[in-house]
Design a protein around this motif. Structure first.
Motif, PDB file in Angstrom:
ATOM      1  N   THR A  93       0.827  -1.210   0.000  1.00  0.00           N
ATOM      2  CA  THR A  93       0.000   0.000   0.000  1.00  0.00           C
ATOM      3  C   THR A  93       0.860   1.259   0.000  1.00  0.00           C
ATOM      4  O   THR A  93       0.433   2.315   0.465  1.00  0.00           O
ATOM      5  N   MET A  94       2.067   1.167  -0.515  1.00  0.00           N
ATOM      6  CA  MET A  94       2.966   2.316  -0.535  1.00  0.00           C
ATOM      7  C   MET A  94       2.447   3.400  -1.479  1.00  0.00           C
ATOM      8  O   MET A  94       1.799   3.108  -2.489  1.00  0.00           O
ATOM      9  N   LEU A  95       2.750   4.639  -1.140  1.00  0.00           N
ATOM     10  CA  LEU A  95       2.504   5.777  -2.009  1.00  0.00           C
ATOM     11  C   LEU A  95       3.849   6.374  -2.412  1.00  0.00           C
ATOM     12  O   LEU A  95       4.900   5.986  -1.886  1.00  0.00           O
ATOM     13  N   SER A  96       3.824   7.339  -3.308  1.00  0.00           N
ATOM     14  CA  SER A  96       5.071   7.883  -3.838  1.00  0.00           C
ATOM     15  C   SER A  96       5.861   8.702  -2.820  1.00  0.00           C
ATOM     16  O   SER A  96       7.032   8.992  -3.037  1.00  0.00           O
ATOM     17  N   ASN A  97       5.212   9.090  -1.719  1.00  0.00           N
ATOM     18  CA  ASN A  97       5.936   9.800  -0.659  1.00  0.00           C
ATOM     19  C   ASN A  97       6.193   8.897   0.541  1.00  0.00           C
ATOM     20  O   ASN A  97       6.488   9.383   1.633  1.00  0.00           O
ATOM     21  N   ASP A  98       6.065   7.589   0.358  1.00  0.00           N
ATOM     22  CA  ASP A  98       6.280   6.661   1.456  1.00  0.00           C
ATOM     23  C   ASP A  98       7.696   6.817   2.000  1.00  0.00           C
ATOM     24  O   ASP A  98       8.662   6.839   1.229  1.00  0.00           O
TER      25      ASP A  98
END
Length: 465
Positions: A93-98
Motif C-alpha cells: 500500500t505504498m505511495l510515492s511519498n512513502d
C-alpha cells in the motif's frame, strides 16, 4: 539523478583522521553551497570510499530496511506490523511519498554520488609516492565496485524487471552533478552499466600495482575476493551461469563453511571480521552503533519484534539441523534474534558488523550455476560442504528443488529471499486481502524525483504520481 541530495562528505581534516578506523567512521557534511573540490591524495580517496560504506550501513539501507524488504515480501518471514514498521511495504500500500521508498532511494543515491566523486577523480593529479598513487587507484576500483552494488540494489527495488510489461530500469548518474536532469535507463541499459562497473572494478583492483592494498583477511573493505563474490550474486540474478561458475571457482577453498559448532558464533559480535566464512562486512562499531535503528531491533522479541520467521520456513528444518536452533520460538512466534545470544543478529547495542557476503552463499550460487550448464558432480560437492556442516547427511545427488530449499534454510533473514523468488519466477506470497496488482512489485519512484520541474524521470505504474 535529479534531486539535490546533501551528501555527507569528509572535510580534509576528517578524511585524514578517519582513514584507519572505518568501524567508527562518522560523516562530516559540507554546507550545501560548497562545491566539492577535486580529490588530491590517496587519503582523501580512501576516506571517500569509507564514506560510501557509511551510507550503505545506515538504517534505511543495509543497516535494516533493505534487508527487511526482501524478507517481509517472501515466503520465509513476514511482518507482524509491530511498532508500525513495514506496514505499507508488507501490504503493498505504498505511495510515492512513502518514507521507506524515499529514504532508501536517497541513501542508495548518496552512496552512488560519493562513488562518482572517487571514480571521476584525476589519478594523474594524486600527490605523493608511487605507492600513494597505487592506493588511490585501488580506491577508485573499489568505488566502481560499490557503485555497481548500489545500482544493482536500486534496480531490484525501483526497476521494472519484475513487473508485467516493464521496460525501465533506474537513473544512472555516472558523475557527481546534483543539478543534472537524467531520465531512467532501460532494463537492458541498467544491467549493462552494472556489468561495466563490475568489470572495470575487477580490472583495476587486480592490477599488480594496487594488489597489495587490501587482502581477503580485511573483511570490512571491498577486497578482490569480496568483489568477485558480489559479482557472483549479480550474475546469478541476471542468469549468467557461466560467469557465476567462474567466479565461484575463483573463491572455492579461500574460505571455509562454518562448522555446526561454530555457526552461531560466526553471527556474534565477538567474531566481527574473524569468521572463517565471512567474505565482506560493513563495519559498524560502538561509536556508530545503529541501536534501535538496527536490523536486530526489527527481529528481536525484546525490540520491535516486527519481522518473524514463517511457520513453513521453520518447519522445513529437520530436528537435527543446527540452523533450527538459531530460531527461538516463544508464544508460538518464531524469532531469528534473541537477547540470550541465539540467532543471526544478537548484539544488544546494534553494533554488529553487517554481514554482506558469506562463503555459504557463494557455494549455493555455484550449485545453481553448475546445475544450469555445468557439472552435476561439482554441484553436489558444493552442496554437501554445507549440509554436512549443518548436522545433515551427505546427499547422493542434488537438483534445483533441493537447491531452492537449501538457499532458504541457509540464508534465512539475510535479505535475499524475495529476489530469489522473483528471479526464479516463483510465487511471492502476499497477505490475504492485499492487492494482487503485480505492478506493485517495484517500489514507487519518490515524488521528489517525479515532481521536479522539467524532470525526465517517469514514475512506476500503479502509484499516485
Amino acid at each position: 539523478m535529479n534531486k539535490i541530495i546533501k551528501i555527507g562528505l569528509l572535510s580534509l581534516a576528517g578524511a585524514i583522521s578517519t582513514v584507519a578506523c572505518s568501524d567508527d567512521f562518522v560523516e562530516r557534511e559540507f554546507y550545501q553551497d560548497v562545491e566539492q573540490a577535486p580529490l588530491k591524495t590517496s587519503q582523501e580517496m580512501q576516506a571517500f570510499v569509507r564514506g560510501i560504506y557509511t551510507s550503505m550501513r545506515t538504517t534505511a539501507y543495509y543497516g535494516a530496511d533493505f534487508l527487511a524488504y526482501a524478507e517481509v515480501r517472501s515466503d520465509e518471514m513476514y511482518s507482524t506490523l509491530a511498532g508500525g514498521y513495514y506496514q505499507n511495504v508488507y501490504n503493498y500500500t505504498m505511495l510515492s511519498n512513502d518514507p521507506y521508498a524515499v529514504t532508501t532511494y536517497n541513501q542508495i543515491y548518496t552512496a552512488i554520488a560519493k562513488a562518482n566523486i572517487v571514480i571521476n577523480s584525476d589519478l594523474g593529479a594524486i600527490q605523493g609516492t608511487s605507492q600513494d598513487k597505487a592506493y588511490a587507484t585501488f580506491a577508485q576500483g573499489q568505488a566502481y565496485g560499490l557503485r555497481a552494488i548500489a545500482f544493482f540494489d536500486a534496480f531490484r527495488l525501483y526497476g521494472q524487471k519484475y513487473t508485467p510489461g516493464g521496460t525501465l530500469g533506474i537513473v544512472l548518474p555516472l558523475k557527481y552533478d546534483p543539478k543534472a536532469l537524467m531520465p531512467r535507463a532501460t532494463i537492458a541499459q541498467t544491467e549493462a552499466q552494472i556489468d561495466a562497473d563490475f568489470t572495470k572494478a575487477l580490472q583495476i583492483m587486480t592490477s599488480s600495482a594496487a594488489l597489495n592494498y587490501t587482502s581477503a583477511s580485511n573483511k570490512t573493505e571491498l577486497s578482490v575476493n569480496a568483489l568477485r563474490g558480489m559479482m557472483s550474486r549479480y550474475y546469478l540474478y541476471k542468469g549468467d551461469y557461466a560467469k557465476v561458475r567462474t567466479l565461484t571457482n575463483d573463491l572455492v577453498g579461500k574460505y571455509t563453511v562454518a562448522t555446526a559448532g561454530l555457526l552461531q558464533t560466526t553471527f556474534q559480535f565477538v567474531m566481527n571480521g574473524a569468521a572463517p566464512n565471512s567474505i565482506f562486512e560493513l563495519a559498524v562499531g560502538t561509536n556508530a552503533s545503529l541501536s534501535t535503528g538496527s536490523y536486530r531491533q526489527r527481529l528481536n522479541p525484546l525490540g520491535y519484534a516486527n519481522i518473524v520467521v514463517s511457520a513453513d520456513a521453520y518447519n522445513s528444518y529437520s530436528t537435527s539441523d543446527i540452523r533450527r536452533g538459531l530460531i527461538t520460538v516463544s508464544g508460538g512466534v518464531r524469532y531469528l534474534s534473541n537477547n540470550n545470544g541465539t540467532g543471526k543478529y544478537t548484539n544488544t547495542v546494534g553494533a554488529d558488523n553487517i554481514r554482506m557476503l558469506r562463503y555459504e552463499e557463494i557455494l549455493l550460487n555455484g550449485v545453481e550455476a553448475e546445475l544450469n550448464g555445468g557439472s552435476a558432480v561439482t554441484a553436489l560437492n558444493y552442496y554437501n560442504q554445507i549440509v554436512t556442516n549443518r548436522g545433515l547427511p551427505a546427499a547422493t545427488s542434488v537438483d534445483m528443488t533441493m537447491l531452492k530449499s537449501e538457499r532458504r534454510k541457509e540464508l534465512l533473514g539475510e535479505g535475499l529471499r524475495q529476489w530469489d523468488l522473483r528471479r526464479w519466477g516463483d510465487a511471492v506470497p502476499r497477505p490475504a486481502g492485499v492487492s494482487t496488482d503485480q505492478r506493485l512489485n517495484a517500489f514507487p519512484i519518490p515524488r521528489g524525483e517525479t515532481d521536479l520541474a522539467n524532470t525526465p524521470v517517469v514514475s512506476n505504474p500503479g502509484y499516485d504520481n
